[in-house]
Design an enzyme around this catalytic site. Structure first.
Site, mmCIF file in Angstrom:
data_model
loop_
_atom_site.group_PDB
_atom_site.id
_atom_site.type_symbol
_atom_site.label_atom_id
_atom_site.label_comp_id
_atom_site.label_asym_id
_atom_site.label_seq_id
_atom_site.Cartn_x
_atom_site.Cartn_y
_atom_site.Cartn_z
ATOM 1 N N VAL A 21 0.817 -1.216 0.127
ATOM 2 C CA VAL A 21 0.052 0.089 0.098
ATOM 3 C C VAL A 21 0.734 1.306 0.002
ATOM 4 C CG1 VAL A 21 -1.759 1.322 1.311
ATOM 5 C CG2 VAL A 21 -1.865 -1.380 1.297
ATOM 6 N N CYS A 22 0.570 1.928 -0.817
ATOM 7 C CA CYS A 22 1.297 3.462 -0.893
ATOM 8 C C CYS A 22 0.171 4.626 -0.819
ATOM 9 C CB CYS A 22 2.202 3.772 -2.077
ATOM 10 S SG CYS A 22 1.399 3.793 -3.736
ATOM 11 N N TYR A 23 0.364 5.676 -1.321
ATOM 12 C CA TYR A 23 -0.612 6.991 -1.235
ATOM 13 C C TYR A 23 -1.767 6.544 -2.235
ATOM 14 C CZ TYR A 23 2.941 9.714 1.219
ATOM 15 O OH TYR A 23 3.674 9.853 2.178
ATOM 16 N N GLY B 166 -1.421 4.249 -5.167
ATOM 17 C CA GLY B 166 -1.310 3.003 -5.987
ATOM 18 C C GLY B 166 0.013 3.126 -7.044
ATOM 19 N N PHE C 7 -3.833 4.106 -0.296
ATOM 20 C CA PHE C 7 -4.434 4.281 1.002
ATOM 21 C C PHE C 7 -5.670 5.183 0.957
ATOM 22 C CE2 PHE C 7 -4.904 6.800 4.963
ATOM 23 C CZ PHE C 7 -5.500 5.802 5.804
#
Length: 109
Positions: free
Chosen positions: A63-65, A67, A92
């Site tokens: 998971v990042c900001y 995708g 996220f």
């Protein structure tokens, strides 16, 4: 297998229900202000220890900001021997709007 799949939040939630491991690669301050419940924070300092201790056969969701960064991290982790790696599409931010009840706060531990 050194590939990963991009999945939407609904598929990630189904994997979460099956016991998938979630790793969040955003910066520690952003992680602390809100992350998927149960997600581990992962950065350049902790990645080696994580890989060493991990079950390489367990589903892994990165998971990042939004995708984007999670795709390169997922590709890296797939190359390290994880057999089932996913990148969360929308990151996220999309997760938070889809599953706000599955968001928690707290420092990386």
């Amino acid at each position: 297998m050194s590939e990963f799949k991009r999945i939407p939040p609904a598929e990630a939630q189904a994997l979460r229900d099956r016991g998938a491991v979630f790793v969040d690669i955003r910066d520690p301050q952003t992680y602390a202000s809100g992350h998927i419940a149960g997600a581990q924070h992962l950065d350049n300092q902790s990645v080696h220890g994580f890989i060493t201790a991990a079950d390489l056969d367990a589903p892994l969701v990165v998971v990042c900001y939004h995708g984007n960064s999670s795709q390169s991290a997922a590709a890296y982790l797939a190359g390290q021997g994880f057999s089932e790696v996913y990148s969360l599409d929308g990151g996220f931010e999309l997760w938070r709007s889809t599953y706000p009840e599955h968001v928690e706060q707290g420092q990386p531990g």
